[in-house]
Design a protein around this motif. Sequence first.
Motif, PDB file in Angstrom:
ATOM      1  N   GLY A   5      41.816 -28.960  -3.671  1.00 30.66           N
ATOM      2  CA  GLY A   5      41.358 -27.893  -3.597  1.00 30.66           C
ATOM      3  C   GLY A   5      42.025 -26.862  -4.810  1.00 30.66           C
ATOM      4  N   ASN A   6      42.430 -25.674  -4.546  1.00 28.55           N
ATOM      5  CA  ASN A   6      42.971 -24.841  -5.663  1.00 28.55           C
ATOM      6  C   ASN A   6      44.154 -25.083  -6.185  1.00 28.55           C
ATOM      7  OD1 ASN A   6      43.943 -23.623  -3.397  1.00 28.55           O
ATOM      8  ND2 ASN A   6      43.303 -21.649  -3.925  1.00 28.55           N
ATOM      9  N   ARG A   7      45.100 -25.714  -5.542  1.00 30.79           N
ATOM     10  CA  ARG A   7      46.218 -26.475  -5.820  1.00 30.79           C
ATOM     11  C   ARG A   7      46.356 -27.373  -6.773  1.00 30.79           C
ATOM     12  NH1 ARG A   7      49.889 -26.033  -0.899  1.00 30.79           N
ATOM     13  NH2 ARG A   7      51.320 -26.134  -2.313  1.00 30.79           N
ATOM     14  N   VAL A   8      47.462 -27.432  -7.757  1.00 31.94           N
ATOM     15  CA  VAL A   8      47.510 -28.571  -8.538  1.00 31.94           C
ATOM     16  C   VAL A   8      48.899 -29.180  -8.238  1.00 31.94           C
ATOM     17  CG1 VAL A   8      47.557 -29.439 -10.764  1.00 31.94           C
ATOM     18  CG2 VAL A   8      46.068 -27.550 -10.209  1.00 31.94           C
ATOM     19  N   PHE A   9      49.180 -30.636  -8.033  1.00 35.06           N
ATOM     20  CA  PHE A   9      50.315 -31.154  -7.861  1.00 35.06           C
ATOM     21  C   PHE A   9      50.806 -31.937  -8.992  1.00 35.06           C
ATOM     22  CE2 PHE A   9      48.747 -29.930  -3.664  1.00 35.06           C
ATOM     23  CZ  PHE A   9      49.686 -29.684  -2.908  1.00 35.06           C
ATOM     24  N   TYR A  10      51.940 -32.112  -9.300  1.00 37.46           N
ATOM     25  CA  TYR A  10      52.323 -32.926 -10.431  1.00 37.46           C
ATOM     26  C   TYR A  10      53.234 -33.993  -9.905  1.00 37.46           C
ATOM     27  CZ  TYR A  10      50.278 -29.312 -13.490  1.00 37.46           C
ATOM     28  OH  TYR A  10      49.436 -28.524 -13.902  1.00 37.46           O
ATOM     29  N   SER A  11      53.174 -34.825 -10.848  1.00 33.08           N
ATOM     30  CA  SER A  11      54.386 -36.104 -10.441  1.00 33.08           C
ATOM     31  C   SER A  11      54.773 -36.749 -11.895  1.00 33.08           C
ATOM     32  CB  SER A  11      53.711 -37.014  -9.746  1.00 33.08           C
ATOM     33  OG  SER A  11      52.460 -37.695 -10.078  1.00 33.08           O
ATOM     34  N   LEU A  12      55.629 -37.544 -11.957  1.00 33.71           N
ATOM     35  CA  LEU A  12      55.947 -38.349 -13.208  1.00 33.71           C
ATOM     36  C   LEU A  12      54.769 -39.225 -13.418  1.00 33.71           C
ATOM     37  CD1 LEU A  12      59.677 -38.683 -12.854  1.00 33.71           C
ATOM     38  CD2 LEU A  12      58.447 -36.882 -14.126  1.00 33.71           C
TER      39      LEU A  12
END
Length: 125
Positions: free
Chosen positions: A79-86
């Motif tokens: 959606g309008n959220r961004v998630f980060y991971s390695l």
Amino acid sequence: MHEDTQACSFGVDGQYVELATEVFSLLADATRVRIILALRDAELSVSVLAETVGKSPTAVSQHLAKLRWGRLVRSRHDGNRVFYSLADEHARTLVTQAVLQAQHAVDDQPAHQGDYPMPENDARQ
């Protein structure tokens, strides 16, 4: 699979030396190191990362952009959220080893010293 146990076969004039220095320069910032540490075990949003590392979401976003440029982290939109991971285990290993090295610089007997078996040819034996 066990990259930490593999011998490094790159020469001093290898093609990756310059790129490796770029990785170190990206990690030469306490906030970026904290971000990598925060992402060790979970995918996180910018707002959670900001709260975890004690910086504004705007500042964290700027740091994440640099880490993404260096391919140390990856992003996923929901959606309008961004998630980060390695991006992979290498960033985790690099930062973990740097923190363990820092413990050696500060503590005579780092807490982690007994956690790992010493190689058979270790001169300290």
